[in-house]
Write a protein that holds these residues in place. Structure first.
Motif, PDB file in Angstrom:
ATOM      1  N   ASN A 171      53.923  24.386  -1.142  1.00 15.86           N
ATOM      2  CA  ASN A 171      54.618  24.163   0.127  1.00 15.86           C
ATOM      3  C   ASN A 171      53.680  24.508   1.270  1.00 15.86           C
ATOM      4  OD1 ASN A 171      56.458  23.819   2.158  1.00 15.86           O
ATOM      5  ND2 ASN A 171      57.429  25.807   1.876  1.00 15.86           N
ATOM      6  N   ALA A 172      52.955  23.513   1.756  1.00 16.44           N
ATOM      7  CA  ALA A 172      51.953  23.731   2.805  1.00 16.44           C
ATOM      8  C   ALA A 172      52.277  22.859   4.008  1.00 16.44           C
ATOM      9  CB  ALA A 172      50.554  23.426   2.282  1.00 16.44           C
ATOM     10  N   ALA A 173      53.261  23.282   4.788  1.00 20.38           N
ATOM     11  CA  ALA A 173      53.660  22.494   5.964  1.00 20.38           C
ATOM     12  C   ALA A 173      52.584  22.490   7.040  1.00 20.38           C
ATOM     13  CB  ALA A 173      54.971  23.033   6.526  1.00 20.38           C
ATOM     14  N   GLY A 174      51.699  23.493   7.035  1.00 21.68           N
ATOM     15  CA  GLY A 174      50.554  23.497   7.943  1.00 21.68           C
ATOM     16  C   GLY A 174      50.939  23.285   9.394  1.00 21.68           C
ATOM     17  N   VAL A 175      51.857  24.093   9.891  1.00 23.92           N
ATOM     18  CA  VAL A 175      52.336  23.882  11.260  1.00 23.92           C
ATOM     19  C   VAL A 175      51.276  24.255  12.287  1.00 23.92           C
ATOM     20  CG1 VAL A 175      54.029  24.672  12.955  1.00 23.92           C
ATOM     21  CG2 VAL A 175      54.758  24.060  10.665  1.00 23.92           C
ATOM     22  N   SER A 176      50.769  25.495  12.219  1.00 22.22           N
ATOM     23  CA  SER A 176      49.734  25.870  13.177  1.00 22.22           C
ATOM     24  C   SER A 176      48.414  25.186  12.842  1.00 22.22           C
ATOM     25  CB  SER A 176      49.566  27.393  13.210  1.00 22.22           C
ATOM     26  OG  SER A 176      49.073  27.888  11.984  1.00 22.22           O
ATOM     27  N   ASP A 177      48.155  25.026  11.542  1.00 21.62           N
ATOM     28  CA  ASP A 177      46.907  24.434  11.069  1.00 21.62           C
ATOM     29  C   ASP A 177      47.206  23.253  10.160  1.00 21.62           C
ATOM     30  OD1 ASP A 177      44.278  23.969  10.342  1.00 21.62           O
ATOM     31  OD2 ASP A 177      44.182  25.628   8.922  1.00 21.62           O
ATOM     32  N   ASN A 178      47.367  22.004  10.627  1.00 20.17           N
ATOM     33  CA  ASN A 178      47.032  21.678  11.993  1.00 20.17           C
ATOM     34  C   ASN A 178      47.989  20.605  12.533  1.00 20.17           C
ATOM     35  OD1 ASN A 178      45.412  21.648  14.398  1.00 20.17           O
ATOM     36  ND2 ASN A 178      44.415  19.813  13.649  1.00 20.17           N
ATOM     37  N   ALA A 179      49.288  20.819  12.308  1.00 16.93           N
ATOM     38  CA  ALA A 179      50.257  19.931  12.956  1.00 16.93           C
ATOM     39  C   ALA A 179      50.134  20.019  14.467  1.00 16.93           C
ATOM     40  CB  ALA A 179      51.677  20.284  12.520  1.00 16.93           C
ATOM     41  N   THR A 180      49.697  21.191  14.978  1.00 18.69           N
ATOM     42  CA  THR A 180      49.568  21.351  16.425  1.00 18.69           C
ATOM     43  C   THR A 180      48.478  20.442  16.994  1.00 18.69           C
ATOM     44  OG1 THR A 180      48.088  23.239  16.037  1.00 18.69           O
ATOM     45  CG2 THR A 180      50.425  23.715  16.431  1.00 18.69           C
ATOM     46  N   GLY A 181      47.303  20.445  16.353  1.00 18.51           N
ATOM     47  CA  GLY A 181      46.227  19.575  16.826  1.00 18.51           C
ATOM     48  C   GLY A 181      46.566  18.111  16.688  1.00 18.51           C
ATOM     49  N   SER A 182      47.274  17.756  15.592  1.00 18.28           N
ATOM     50  CA  SER A 182      47.695  16.365  15.389  1.00 18.28           C
ATOM     51  C   SER A 182      48.688  15.941  16.464  1.00 18.28           C
ATOM     52  CB  SER A 182      48.322  16.207  14.003  1.00 18.28           C
ATOM     53  OG  SER A 182      47.394  16.558  12.991  1.00 18.28           O
ATOM     54  N   SER A 340      44.996  35.429   2.463  1.00 20.04           N
ATOM     55  CA  SER A 340      45.387  36.771   2.035  1.00 20.04           C
ATOM     56  C   SER A 340      46.162  37.529   3.106  1.00 20.04           C
ATOM     57  CB  SER A 340      44.151  37.580   1.644  1.00 20.04           C
ATOM     58  OG  SER A 340      43.263  37.713   2.745  1.00 20.04           O
ATOM     59  N   CYS A 341      46.102  37.080   4.334  1.00 16.29           N
ATOM     60  CA  CYS A 341      46.856  37.716   5.409  1.00 16.29           C
ATOM     61  C   CYS A 341      47.106  36.690   6.499  1.00 16.29           C
ATOM     62  CB  CYS A 341      46.128  38.936   5.977  1.00 16.29           C
ATOM     63  SG  CYS A 341      44.604  38.541   6.846  1.00 16.29           S
ATOM     64  N   GLY A 342      48.135  36.937   7.309  1.00 17.65           N
ATOM     65  CA  GLY A 342      48.486  35.941   8.306  1.00 17.65           C
ATOM     66  C   GLY A 342      49.154  34.742   7.663  1.00 17.65           C
ATOM     67  N   ILE A 343      49.322  33.665   8.433  1.00 15.94           N
ATOM     68  CA  ILE A 343      50.039  32.502   7.923  1.00 15.94           C
ATOM     69  C   ILE A 343      49.150  31.297   7.639  1.00 15.94           C
ATOM     70  CG2 ILE A 343      52.149  33.225   9.113  1.00 15.94           C
ATOM     71  CD1 ILE A 343      51.641  31.044  11.177  1.00 15.94           C
ATOM     72  N   VAL A 344      47.943  31.278   8.203  1.00 13.26           N
ATOM     73  CA  VAL A 344      47.067  30.124   8.022  1.00 13.26           C
ATOM     74  C   VAL A 344      46.668  29.981   6.552  1.00 13.26           C
ATOM     75  CG1 VAL A 344      44.796  29.177   8.580  1.00 13.26           C
ATOM     76  CG2 VAL A 344      46.216  30.170  10.380  1.00 13.26           C
ATOM     77  N   HIS A 345      46.710  28.753   6.052  1.00 10.12           N
ATOM     78  CA  HIS A 345      46.383  28.432   4.658  1.00 10.12           C
ATOM     79  C   HIS A 345      47.335  29.110   3.681  1.00 10.12           C
ATOM     80  CE1 HIS A 345      41.927  27.245   5.657  1.00 10.12           C
ATOM     81  NE2 HIS A 345      42.839  26.479   6.247  1.00 10.12           N
TER      82      HIS A 345
END
Length: 597
Positions: A171-182, A340-345
């Motif tokens: 489940n990799a919706a990738g909102v910050s990385d990188n739906a934002t840039g798209s 390993s930390c945060g939400i990215v990837h």
């Protein structure tokens, strides 16, 4: 955004790494990028003055629109590159690409079909030994002037990933990385397609970024292989994050802090880099055209490196082909890419959190007003560069007298005005002057630097300015002492500052820039000796004498700049650097590390 681990690097090395059989599915769009078309067929937009254009696009870019796009992209779940081959019409990269194409076509219909929608196809073996045919979506807005056939690219990668870059089902919706840039790219297409711009603009949504920049490599290599001129490339990756997570890529942010009014531009090179000049141009156009009239002004920070430490992005393949390309990224990040930390990837890159500490849960950990402001920065730079003002053919600059530099500009178009940019100790210009003569003398403020970097641009009758030329260095006397931010008490290595040094004529150590700095700075050696040196070394040490780096360097005539990067978790620290030539110490200087942007 990507971070390659050893195991993944080894995997990639075993597989087919390059793309082949690149093709554009829409021959009309391809012809436009080649400059083989009739501009009169695409003139249904608004023709505005530069000032009116900036004002209108600033008012037109919508936080509601980018919110809609981000939410839609998140609804497809994982957009991992190999989910392109899923048969689902509602999940995966294939479904997302179909929606992007449909959105571009919807926008085009609203703009008298001026936006030409296409796909780039290419063959590659991604996370597999099997070669398959991939595709990515882009749209082309034809320019109204073929005098200069170069085009502008604004891009963002649409693929996403979990901590395992090859997992196509997580489940990799990738909102910050990188739906934002798209979403930023789609919104730029919606707004910029309103206008008649002299230069062609390409809106590109790449794939395969997370596995090794496959999609951007395909487009950059295809363009270079066709000998196509690209004026500038703006890569947007992580464009809407404001909350700093528990970890972030260096130069790091402070966990828990919020930055909703600043953005970073990373770019390759140093003094005469076309990438750094483009970053300065983007900032200048925003500061002069948008910032004075906007409700929430943004600060644009020009960074020293091409990207964050150990990271890369879709601007790099374009830069590798000789194009001017930069990366725009949010000031703060929520994760360092390791998963390993945060939400990215991770699968958490779609969670709802309080992104600005106001007690209100925000959608998708994205500040959509901030994302819209970043879309304005991009769109304004594109619109101004697309005015296609021709820069002066050449110029010379020399020291005239105390704090004065004289120039002679060669310009067959006889522009009514010129901009003169001067830079000394930082990545940004110190000042930008406007003159109405080809032989101006510029008075500048003195400081501790003994060099000024000079560049010029032409200004047309409508007030639009060209991109700036490359920089020329001018030697000037230093007229002030070192920065007052330097510490008053020094480490024991300060004795090196008073130690005997070489009397080698023509070699001079110049103050590093920026100083103070956060993670990256350029160390500068000026060579006017007309002599070739075989063994020149640069050594950097901590205040206690600990060796951080020693490397052999090449010294050319003129200004030589060497990028030094060091991560120290934000501590204020004095470092010392020494240049040695053929066994003799030229000089030692100190620099201050740990001051944040």
């Amino acid at each position: 955004m990507k971070k390659l681990f050893l195991s993944f690097t080894l995997l990639v090395a075993q597989l087919a790494y390059s793309q082949s059989n690149m093709a554009v599915t829409n021959s009309t769009a391809d012809a436009v990028m080649a400059g083989s078309y009739s501009p009169s067929a695409y003139t249904g937009g608004l023709t505005l003055t530069p000032t009116a254009l900036s004002t209108d696009l600033n008012q037109s870019i919508s936080a509601d629109s980018v919110r809609e796009y981000v939410r839609k992209l998140a609804s497809f779940g994982t957009r991992q590159t190999n989910s392109l081959f899923s048969s689902s019409t509602t999940t995966g990269l294939g479904a997302a690409n179909n929606w992007i194409e449909a959105k571009f076509r919807q926008i085009s219909k609203q703009r008298t079909n001026r936006l030409l929608v296409s796909r780039m196809t290419f063959n590659a073996a991604i996370c597999s030994s099997t070669t398959r045919t991939y595709n990515e979506v882009f749209a082309v807005l034809p320019g109204s002037d073929l005098t200069d056939k170069s085009f502008i690219v604004v891009e963002g990668h649409v693929d996403s990933r979990c901590d395992d870059a090859c997992n196509a089902t997580c489940n990799a919706a990738g909102v910050s990385d990188n739906a934002t840039g798209s979403a930023l790219v789609i919104e730029a297409a919606r707004v910029l397609s309103k206008y008649n711009l002299k230069a062609t603009v390409v809106f590109l949504l790449t794939i395969g970024e997370e596995q090794s920049l496959y999609g951007s490599k395909a487009f950059a290599n295809y363009s270079a292989g066709k000998n196509r001129a690209i004026r500038m490339v703006l890569n947007n990756d992580i464009a809407g994050t404001t909350l700093c997570g528990p970890c972030s890529s260096s130069p790091s942010c402070v966990a828990g802090t919020v930055a909703n009014n600043s953005i970073r531009i990373f770019s390759y090179g140093s003094a005469n880099s076309i990438q750094k000049q483009m970053a300065r141009y983007i900032k200048l156009e925003y500061n002069e055209q948008i910032k004075p009239a906007t409700a929430t002004p943004m600060t644009i920070n020009i960074m020293s490196g091409e990207d964050r430490t150990g990271r890369s992005g879709d601007h790099v393949p374009f830069r590798s082909q000789g194009y001017a390309a930069v990366r725009l990224v949010s000031q703060n990040e929520n994760g360092d890419g390791t998963g390993s930390c945060g939400i990215v990837h991770t699968s958490k890159d779609n969670e709802q959190i309080d992104t600005n500490n106001d007690g209100i849960i925000d959608d998708f950990s994205v500040d959509f007003n901030y994302l819209a402001r970043n879309a304005v920065i991009n769109s304004n730079a594109i619109a101004m560069a697309a005015q296609s003002v021709v820069k002066p053919a050449s110029f010379t600059a020399k020291y005239a007298s105390t704090n004065k530099i004289s120039l002679t500009i060669t310009d067959a178009s006889n522009a009514p005005a010129y901009r003169i940019a001067l830079r000394s100790l930082t990545n940004d210009w110190d000042s930008v002057y406007t003159v109405s003569t080809k032989t101006p003398t510029i008075a500048f403020l003195g400081n501790s630097s003994s060099v000024r970097y000079v560049s010029v641009a032409a200004v047309n009758s409508g007030g639009a300015e060209s991109l700036f030329s490359g920089e020329v260095s001018v030697n000037v006397p230093a007229t002030s002492t070192a920065s007052s931010t330097e510490p008053k008490s020094f480490g024991f290595l300060d004795r090196l500052l008073q130690a005997p040094t070489s009397t080698e004529a023509g070699l001079e150590i110049v103050k590093n820039y920026p100083n103070p700095f956060d993670e990256s700075t350029y160390l500068v050696l000026k060579n006017e000796s007309n002599k070739q040196y075989n063994d020149v070394y640069l050594t950097v040490r901590k205040g206690d004498g600990t060796l951080l780096e020693r490397r052999k360097i090449e010294v050319r005539d003129g200004i030589n700049e060497y990028l030094f990067s060091y991560k120290n978790e934000g501590r204020i620290e004095v470092l010392y650097y020494t240049f040695e030539a053929d066994g003799r110490v030229i000089a030692t200087n100190r620099m201050l590390l740990g001051v944040r942007h």
